[in-house]
Design a protein around this motif. Structure first.
Motif, PDB file in Angstrom:
ATOM      1  N   GLU A   4       9.398  -2.144  -6.024  1.00  0.00           N
ATOM      2  CA  GLU A   4      10.636  -1.834  -5.703  1.00  0.00           C
ATOM      3  C   GLU A   4      10.835  -3.227  -4.229  1.00  0.00           C
ATOM      4  N   PRO A   5      11.377  -3.824  -3.530  1.00  0.00           N
ATOM      5  CA  PRO A   5      11.557  -4.578  -2.679  1.00  0.00           C
ATOM      6  C   PRO A   5      10.987  -3.985  -1.747  1.00  0.00           C
ATOM      7  N   GLY A   6      10.453  -4.507  -0.364  1.00  0.00           N
ATOM      8  CA  GLY A   6       9.930  -3.728   0.529  1.00  0.00           C
ATOM      9  C   GLY A   6       8.613  -2.871   0.248  1.00  0.00           C
ATOM     10  N   GLN A   7       8.191  -2.460  -1.240  1.00  0.00           N
ATOM     11  CA  GLN A   7       7.467  -1.399  -1.225  1.00  0.00           C
ATOM     12  C   GLN A   7       5.909  -2.212  -0.691  1.00  0.00           C
ATOM     13  N   CYS A   8       5.054  -1.544  -0.780  1.00  0.00           N
ATOM     14  CA  CYS A   8       3.866  -2.223  -1.623  1.00  0.00           C
ATOM     15  C   CYS A   8       2.790  -0.774  -2.335  1.00  0.00           C
ATOM     16  N   LEU A   9       2.515  -1.431  -3.398  1.00  0.00           N
ATOM     17  CA  LEU A   9       1.694  -0.970  -4.796  1.00  0.00           C
ATOM     18  C   LEU A   9       0.577  -1.175  -4.367  1.00  0.00           C
ATOM     19  N   GLY A  10      -0.369  -0.946  -3.985  1.00  0.00           N
ATOM     20  CA  GLY A  10      -1.705  -0.141  -4.313  1.00  0.00           C
ATOM     21  C   GLY A  10      -2.486  -0.626  -6.024  1.00  0.00           C
ATOM     22  N   VAL A  11      -3.058  -1.249  -6.097  1.00  0.00           N
ATOM     23  CA  VAL A  11      -3.823  -1.045  -7.573  1.00  0.00           C
ATOM     24  C   VAL A  11      -4.791  -0.679  -7.621  1.00  0.00           C
TER      25      VAL A  11
ATOM     26  N   ILE B 200      -8.061  -6.922   9.276  1.00  0.00           N
ATOM     27  CA  ILE B 200      -6.945  -7.411   8.227  1.00  0.00           C
ATOM     28  C   ILE B 200      -6.094  -6.852   7.420  1.00  0.00           C
ATOM     29  N   ILE B 201      -5.951  -4.675   7.113  1.00  0.00           N
ATOM     30  CA  ILE B 201      -5.487  -3.895   6.239  1.00  0.00           C
ATOM     31  C   ILE B 201      -4.427  -3.755   7.338  1.00  0.00           C
ATOM     32  N   GLU B 202      -4.454  -3.799   8.991  1.00  0.00           N
ATOM     33  CA  GLU B 202      -3.627  -3.666   9.994  1.00  0.00           C
ATOM     34  C   GLU B 202      -2.583  -4.090  10.182  1.00  0.00           C
ATOM     35  N   LEU B 203      -3.281  -5.661   9.526  1.00  0.00           N
ATOM     36  CA  LEU B 203      -2.171  -7.343  10.156  1.00  0.00           C
ATOM     37  C   LEU B 203      -1.385  -7.033   8.491  1.00  0.00           C
ATOM     38  N   LEU B 204      -2.355  -6.755   7.232  1.00  0.00           N
ATOM     39  CA  LEU B 204      -1.163  -6.671   5.984  1.00  0.00           C
ATOM     40  C   LEU B 204      -0.127  -5.325   6.354  1.00  0.00           C
ATOM     41  N   ARG B 205      -0.320  -4.186   7.573  1.00  0.00           N
ATOM     42  CA  ARG B 205       0.561  -3.176   7.405  1.00  0.00           C
ATOM     43  C   ARG B 205       1.319  -3.330   8.353  1.00  0.00           C
ATOM     44  N   SER B 206       0.890  -4.216   9.150  1.00  0.00           N
ATOM     45  CA  SER B 206       2.018  -4.529  10.624  1.00  0.00           C
ATOM     46  C   SER B 206       2.696  -5.615  10.038  1.00  0.00           C
ATOM     47  N   LEU B 207       2.445  -6.454   9.219  1.00  0.00           N
ATOM     48  CA  LEU B 207       3.686  -7.545   8.606  1.00  0.00           C
ATOM     49  C   LEU B 207       4.468  -7.267   7.409  1.00  0.00           C
ATOM     50  N   GLN B 208       3.790  -5.920   6.515  1.00  0.00           N
ATOM     51  CA  GLN B 208       4.922  -5.857   5.647  1.00  0.00           C
ATOM     52  C   GLN B 208       5.891  -5.055   6.361  1.00  0.00           C
ATOM     53  N   GLN B 209       5.742  -3.940   7.426  1.00  0.00           N
ATOM     54  CA  GLN B 209       7.140  -3.238   7.911  1.00  0.00           C
ATOM     55  C   GLN B 209       7.701  -4.139   8.711  1.00  0.00           C
ATOM     56  N   ARG B 210       7.209  -4.791   9.513  1.00  0.00           N
ATOM     57  CA  ARG B 210       8.185  -5.838  10.551  1.00  0.00           C
ATOM     58  C   ARG B 210       8.467  -7.077   9.465  1.00  0.00           C
ATOM     59  N   TYR B 211       8.046  -7.485   8.297  1.00  0.00           N
ATOM     60  CA  TYR B 211       9.245  -8.074   7.894  1.00  0.00           C
ATOM     61  C   TYR B 211       9.634  -7.687   6.246  1.00  0.00           C
ATOM     62  N   GLY B 212       8.878  -6.243   5.884  1.00  0.00           N
ATOM     63  CA  GLY B 212       9.633  -5.871   4.654  1.00  0.00           C
ATOM     64  C   GLY B 212       9.156  -6.737   3.429  1.00  0.00           C
TER      65      GLY B 212
ATOM     66  N   LEU C 296      -1.161  -4.572  -3.758  1.00  0.00           N
ATOM     67  CA  LEU C 296      -2.104  -4.786  -2.867  1.00  0.00           C
ATOM     68  C   LEU C 296      -3.356  -4.804  -4.507  1.00  0.00           C
ATOM     69  N   VAL C 297      -4.244  -5.229  -4.451  1.00  0.00           N
ATOM     70  CA  VAL C 297      -5.090  -4.841  -5.866  1.00  0.00           C
ATOM     71  C   VAL C 297      -6.689  -5.079  -5.020  1.00  0.00           C
TER      72      VAL C 297
ATOM     73  N   GLY D 280      -3.695   4.023   3.122  1.00  0.00           N
ATOM     74  CA  GLY D 280      -3.136   3.657   4.852  1.00  0.00           C
ATOM     75  C   GLY D 280      -1.725   3.343   4.634  1.00  0.00           C
ATOM     76  N   ILE D 281      -1.352   2.271   3.398  1.00  0.00           N
ATOM     77  CA  ILE D 281      -0.940   1.583   3.327  1.00  0.00           C
ATOM     78  C   ILE D 281       0.382   1.138   2.032  1.00  0.00           C
ATOM     79  N   SER D 282      -0.241   2.341   1.639  1.00  0.00           N
ATOM     80  CA  SER D 282       0.605   1.742   0.162  1.00  0.00           C
ATOM     81  C   SER D 282       1.330   3.313  -0.297  1.00  0.00           C
TER      82      SER D 282
END
Lengths: 328, 305
Positions: A31-38, A193-205, A210-211, A220-222
């Motif tokens: 879904e848009p804005g979702q974080c999917l962990g594989v 790096i995970i923290e960076l991805l998380r903050s970017l994901q939240q900021r830009y939707g 994430l494999v 923490g992120i998915s």
């Protein structure tokens, strides 16, 4: 409507040793804005599936034997190469596992970043350069305008992964696929790096896939997690489902194998046995030989999906009733 | 960088001394001398000749005399070609060989690199196999086969060039091409090998994931690294081509350095052999320096200071 809908993806490798069913009937949606962990161990087909979506697997030996991957009403799996190139790096960007080898050592960072913009958006090099510098600043690279004219070998591993992430941000990609983005990094850098991805994901939707083989990374992120084993999806659910109510014996085993800070275990649990040979004939559940709750029926026939609810399902003969019975 | 170049050039001096010394003693150790012939000459004349060329002196003294001469930039008189100095022979024959070599180098690089890139752009396909088959042919066919075939086709059938000898500048084209073909085959294989090595790397997958076209990936992302093996070979190849080849110069009857070099060794023309060897050594050192600089240009991880 999901941004990306993958149905029954099958990717086989045809080798001299036999056919390897790397991805065998994978379905999921993002879904848009979702974080999917594989998650899944090496060889479970998680990377192969993502590469197949973008047409990055060398064919041969790889061959896509079926399935659909709908992205904006287009099936990525049968798009002509030209059309797929317009999506790669533009609408769907990918971050790779090893930042030490994923950047071209012969080219400046500036070249490697601006070429994305000049290719997909046709902007001038000067314009592209200023946007590339801005992207580097977004991912926390200090003195970006000086750093950008350097070569990859002048960067540390963590810095290089930041550059890879900045590249993915350049075109405002709708989906970012991060394939083991932290595996090759030091533990402290991994967290950054995970923290960076998380903050970017939240900021830009961002919509992020994430494999990883590291459950700690996805925790923490998915929002949703897919668990893969031997080319197959074995369980899917929200992050709470997977961590608090794991249902497939494999997922249970994975979670038991995690080190915990609140318990003083002498030995870490390990799932007994080893994954089956990739070329092995598939009959029944491929986890059966290692499963602590194995039943005779597990070795033959098709394994059914058990749906706990709309979001949480797993592939096993052990229905929830059977499990409760065993617990009693 | 400049300091590095100067230091490398200064290294020429000890290299030349070593080369001069070993060649000097090896030549004098070889049986026979420059004035041995079937014809009997009187002992008196023999003694006169030996005295004229200082061959009657002890070897150590001759060696010091030679080094002294070298230090002043004089390679000495030729033992075989009376009244011609070695400097003069090299100065008149090298331009011919160098011109042939430059033409050869042009063909070798243009044909070799493009064939290699062509083959590597689709590995293990018919175009790869056919290009590499051609390269194998080019490596296998000796220039004493290719040369006469060229003469037959271009000079005799088509009448474009002189059959033999060097009258006009364009007469050097066929020898250049003959020499270039073999090296082109080497360059083609090295280029293909280098590119196929790079194409397997992770960063090429990244480039694909960025949505770049195959042409951009080949020219921008692959070529720089892929050309490194061919670049390494360029140094010795260029030296060998510029200094001429006995076979090519004999077939096309050219007054080049390659013929004089081989002849001088057979004639025990001590000074000419050493002059040629030293000249070659200087060229090799310079070419290797150029290759090393090219390396730094191609691969940013290589630095000199």
């Amino acid at each position: 409507m999901p941004l990306l809908q993958v149905e029954d993806l099958r990717v086989f490798f045809h080798t001299y040793a036999g056919v390897i069913r790397a991805v065998d009937g994978l379905s999921f949606s993002l879904e848009p804005g979702q974080c999917l962990g594989v998650v899944g161990e090496s060889g479970s087909g998680k990377s192969a599936a993502m590469m197949a979506l973008l047409g990055l697997l060398p064919q041969p030996p790889a061959k896509i034997h079926g399935g659909r991957a709908l992205f904006h009403h287009q099936d990525l799996l049968c798009l002509p190469k030209r059309e797929l190139r317009k999506i790669r790096g533009n609408k769907i960007a990918m971050i790779f596992q090893d930042p030490m080898t994923s950047l071209n050592p012969y080219l400046r960072i500036s070249t490697q970043m601006t070429e994305i913009l000049t290719t997909h958006e046709g902007v001038s090099t000067k314009n592209a350069l200023s946007r590339a510098i801005a992207a580097l600043e977004q991912v926390g690279i200090a003195d970006a305008s000086r750093a950008i004219v350097q070569y990859p070998h002048q960067f540390s591993g963590g810095m290089r992964q930041r550059v890879m992430i900045a590249m993915a941000l350049l075109t405002k990609a709708e989906i970012i696929i991060a394939d083991e983005p932290t595996t090759a990094l030091d533990v402290t850098i991994q967290a950054q790096i995970i923290e960076l991805l998380r903050s970017l994901q939240q900021r830009y939707g961002l919509s992020l896939i994430l494999v990883t083989h590291d459950l700690g990374v996805v925790a923490g992120i998915s929002d949703h997690i897919l668990v893969m084993y031997n080319g197959r999806l074995v369980e899917r659910g929200t992050v709470e489902d997977i961590f608090y109510r794991p249902s497939h014996p494999y997922t249970e085993g994975l979670l038991q194998a995690l080190p915990r800070v609140d318990q003083q275990h002498q030995h870490l649990y390990a799932i007994p046995g080893a994954p089956p040979l990739p070329t092995a004939q598939r009959q029944g559940c491929s986890f059966a030989p290692r499963c602590p709750q194995v039943m005779p029926m597990c070795y033959e026939g098709e394994v059914p999906w058990v749906a706990i609810n709309q979001q949480h399902q797993y592939l096993c003969h052990l229905t929830t009733e059977l499990k409760e019975g065993a617990a009693r | 960088m400049l300091g590095y170049i100067i230091r490398r050039l200064l290294q020429v001096i000890p290299v030349l001394w070593l080369v001069a010394t070993s060649t000097f003693f090896l030549m004098h150790a070889a049986p026979g001398g420059p004035f041995d012939s079937e014809r009997q000459i009187s002992a008196e004349i023999q003694a006169n000749i030996n005295a004229r060329y200082h061959l009657d002196e002890p070897l150590g003294k001759q060696y010091l005399r030679y080094l002294q001469m070298l230090a002043s930039g004089d390679l000495g008189p030729s033992f075989r070609y009376a009244d011609r100095s070695v400097n003069e022979i090299i100065a008149t024959t090298f331009p011919v060989s160098a011109m042939v070599g430059l033409i050869g180098l042009f063909f070798a690089l243009s044909i070799g690199l493009s064939t290699g890139i062509f083959a590597a752009s689709k590995l293990n396909s018919w175009r790869d196999y056919s290009a590499m088959l051609l390269a194998l042919l080019g490596i296998s066919l000796p220039s004493f086969v290719v040369g006469p075939l060229m003469i037959l086709l271009f000079s005799i059938k088509l009448g474009w060039f002189s059959v033999s000898g060097y009258n006009r500048l364009q007469d050097l084209l066929l020898p250049g091409l003959t020499m270039g073909i073999m090296y082109a085959a080497f360059f083609a294989r090295l280029t293909r090998g280098g590119i196929s090595e790079i194409i397997r790397q992770d960063f090429i997958r990244t480039a694909k994931a960025k949505g770049l076209s195959n042409t951009v990936i080949m020219l921008r992302h692959t070529l720089k690294g892929g050309l490194l093996p061919a670049t390494s070979f360029l140094g010795p190849a260029a030296t060998a081509m510029l200094t001429g080849s006995l076979v090519v110069e004999t077939i096309f009857n050219l007054p080049g350095l390659g013929r004089f070099f081989v002849q001088s060794a057979l004639n025990r023309d001590y000074t000419l052999v050493m002059g040629c060897v030293l000249f070659l050594a200087v060229l090799i050192v310079i070419m290797n320096l150029l290759v090393d600089l090219a390396y730094a240009f191609l691969d940013p991880r290589v630095t000199y200071d």
